[in-house]
Design a protein around this motif. Sequence first.
Motif, short mmCIF file in Angstrom:
data_model
loop_
_atom_site.label_atom_id
_atom_site.label_comp_id
_atom_site.label_asym_id
_atom_site.label_seq_id
_atom_site.Cartn_x
_atom_site.Cartn_y
_atom_site.Cartn_z
N GLU A 159 0.81 -1.22 0.00
CA GLU A 159 0.00 0.00 0.00
C GLU A 159 0.84 1.27 0.00
O GLU A 159 0.44 2.29 -0.55
CB GLU A 159 -0.94 0.01 1.21
CG GLU A 159 -2.07 -1.00 1.11
CD GLU A 159 -3.04 -0.86 2.28
OE1 GLU A 159 -3.03 0.22 2.91
OE2 GLU A 159 -3.77 -1.82 2.55
N HIS A 160 2.04 1.21 0.60
CA HIS A 160 2.80 2.44 0.79
C HIS A 160 4.18 2.44 0.14
O HIS A 160 4.77 3.52 0.01
CB HIS A 160 2.98 2.71 2.29
CG HIS A 160 1.70 3.01 3.00
ND1 HIS A 160 1.10 4.25 2.98
CD2 HIS A 160 0.88 2.21 3.74
CE1 HIS A 160 -0.01 4.22 3.69
NE2 HIS A 160 -0.18 3.00 4.16
N LEU A 161 4.69 1.30 -0.27
CA LEU A 161 6.07 1.29 -0.74
C LEU A 161 6.29 0.53 -2.04
O LEU A 161 7.04 0.99 -2.91
CB LEU A 161 6.98 0.67 0.33
CG LEU A 161 7.32 1.54 1.53
CD1 LEU A 161 8.00 0.71 2.61
CD2 LEU A 161 8.24 2.66 1.10
N ALA A 162 5.68 -0.63 -2.18
CA ALA A 162 6.09 -1.56 -3.22
C ALA A 162 4.90 -2.05 -4.02
O ALA A 162 3.74 -1.82 -3.67
CB ALA A 162 6.83 -2.75 -2.60
N ASP A 163 5.23 -2.72 -5.13
CA ASP A 163 4.20 -3.37 -5.95
C ASP A 163 4.01 -4.83 -5.55
O ASP A 163 2.97 -5.42 -5.85
CB ASP A 163 4.59 -3.29 -7.43
CG ASP A 163 4.65 -1.85 -7.92
OD1 ASP A 163 3.77 -1.07 -7.52
OD2 ASP A 163 5.58 -1.52 -8.67
N CYS A 164 4.99 -5.39 -4.89
CA CYS A 164 4.89 -6.78 -4.43
C CYS A 164 5.78 -6.95 -3.21
O CYS A 164 6.90 -6.42 -3.18
CB CYS A 164 5.32 -7.75 -5.54
SG CYS A 164 5.24 -9.49 -5.05
N VAL A 165 5.28 -7.64 -2.21
CA VAL A 165 6.04 -7.89 -0.98
C VAL A 165 5.90 -9.36 -0.62
O VAL A 165 4.78 -9.91 -0.67
CB VAL A 165 5.54 -7.02 0.19
CG1 VAL A 165 6.31 -7.34 1.47
CG2 VAL A 165 5.66 -5.55 -0.14
N THR A 166 7.01 -9.99 -0.26
CA THR A 166 6.98 -11.37 0.23
C THR A 166 7.62 -11.41 1.61
O THR A 166 8.53 -10.62 1.92
CB THR A 166 7.74 -12.32 -0.71
OG1 THR A 166 9.14 -11.98 -0.70
CG2 THR A 166 7.20 -12.25 -2.13
N VAL A 167 7.16 -12.31 2.43
CA VAL A 167 7.69 -12.49 3.79
C VAL A 167 8.04 -13.96 3.97
O VAL A 167 7.16 -14.83 3.88
CB VAL A 167 6.68 -12.04 4.87
CG1 VAL A 167 7.28 -12.22 6.25
CG2 VAL A 167 6.27 -10.60 4.64
#
Length: 722
Positions: A191-199
């Motif tokens: 929502e605030h930084l990236a187009d895709c995030v994985t954990v």
Amino acid sequence: MRTDVDSLLREIAVRLRPRMDELVDALVTSMREEVPSVWAHDDLTYLARLAAQQHVDTVLANLERGFDISGIRAPQAAIDFARRLAEHGGQITGLLRAYRIAHRTALGMVREEAAHLITDPELRDTVTMALVEGSFDYIDLTSQQAVAAFQHARDHRLQRRLMVVNEASRRIGTSLDIALTARELAEMGTEHLADCVTVDLLDAVLREEGPAPAQESLELRRIAQHSVLEGCPETLLPPGSTHSLTRGSGPADALATGRPLRHRITPADAPAWLADSEAHRPYSDDFGVHSMLLIPLWARGSPLGIAQFFRHRDAAPFDDDDLFLAQEIASRAAVYIDNARMYTQERATALTLQRSLLPNSVPRHGAVETAVRYRPSGARAGVGGDWYDVIPLSGARMALVIGDVVGRGLYASATMGRLRTAVRTLADIDLMPDELLTHLDDVVIRMQHEEGQGLDEISATCLYAVYDPVARNCSLASAGHALPAVAPTTPDGPPTYPRPVHFADAPIGPPLGLGGLPFETAQFELPEGSLLALFTDGLIESPGRDLDRGLTTLRDVLAGAGSSLEDTCDRLLDSLLPSRPADDVALLLARTRALGSDHVSTLELTCDPSMVSRARAHATAQLAAWNLDDLAFGTELVVSELVTNAIRYGREPISLRMILQSTLTCEVADASGTSPHLRRARTYDEGGRGLFLVAQTAENWGTRYTRDGKVIWAEQLLPNAT
């Protein structure tokens, strides 16, 4: 004179104009040496040189016009430099130091040029003073404008970061669930930084094996992922799958060092580990990922996993501000993930400890029929210190105990175990309920002092009740604990439905651990078949329900209780508890039984020694009536010794009572408070062997004190008992 000064200043500017690049180089060199932090970023390096050029040009142009700085404006490059420095997290002291260094260097070069041009010492001093005054005024005005731009950009940056961080604090860590917390981090990142995030989390951490072992590859498990594209098509790894990180790769280095990394990804310049990774290759090949952040998840000095932020739709690459912001929200998420991991581990340990300290099964006893339940808390607070116990006492009586230690976790469970042991030890000496709670209060206070805790650090509530099936009464005392619900039966008649249900009428004393305050025993009759419900407050109290409503529901369920106590327990839990109760719950149901006259025999005695033979004869006759002739020899010996002691050392009234239940109990009561002691008799001693013989003959023996004296009792196993 002023005309000569202005003319000379214009001449100096004209002579310096061809040397403008030399001036700029001197300024940049001095700032590079003394303010090195500026040169850590490419964009700041460019803006610093451009600002120096514009400053020099502005000053020379002003000298050519008469050095009038009123209404002067700082060059645009200087304003842009101040803003970018703030956005990169630079310090305002660095900005002001850059101005001071540049001023000193430029002023020195101008004064040197003036010295070559002017031979008259008085005129040279006048020109120098005009240069110093004008340059300070210029620096003051332009630095003020740059500082204002710096502060505005810094405030905007801090406000944005604060808003995102505040939102992260509100949205991340809403539960002690590892997967949910990781999913919240991924959603916040997109929502605030990236187009895709994985954990991804280390598999060893999820298995509670501690930090990752030193090996060539690290096993990680994909816990969560989120994308601006539906279904997160950028990754081939579904949540729950595992993959390996090779030592020396970017994610492995970030995870090992705890330092975040930022990568630009282009077809011509991509990290080797990215090209060789099956887990990451689709990112750049299929979706045009051009920028990546690798944020290690560390908490309490140990690595947990790594969060990866990717951009492919947003054309701007990640900058330092993005890196800092991602690191901040990821570090918060890491703490919540570690809290969830430790909570899960501690909860499992505390629950195991709790269950191991509670009785595995309640004893089967003729005095009462019992059923118990324990439900751990489903809240984040963890397992508490609720406990229950059922303790057989002498004289066919039964002690029913319910308690609650204030607090949560392993400490509360361990404290509960200590108190339960203390209650059992005190119950063995057959104290009255109020006396037992007084001693238990002393135990809690001693625990406080031993552990250096304040009076409110170790506290508990406890209800201790004793049911006597011969007298058909119940004695109880409460230390800050809710009183039991009572559903009595109709004397000498079948039970009626719905049953009348009330709460025991007894004083509630202070919680354990306060000290110095009295407890009081209340006594009331309980017809055979009556129902007692002992419970902790978690059963009737909940955040979304009024206490009176909980008590009403409890009464309604007990009023319609049938013959099965197990079913009644289940109905109470189903009616009163949510799926995840906010507090631990302990529940103890007991249905009373009675011993009729055919199981109890009583003989009143006097202090006449001839009463010993009468007591033996009475015991022998009663055993014959109960078909227990095999116990005649041992019983005569026990009765003789106990009655002899009562006559010799006690006071009237004296009585012998024999109780037949699961054991044969012989009790001798007298009005004396003196306590008999088991001792070793010497070879030629005429006495001292009585209690030793009783101890050898009986299975158990002991003394209990009453308001009117004492009772010495001895139990023998029945011939067919196993």
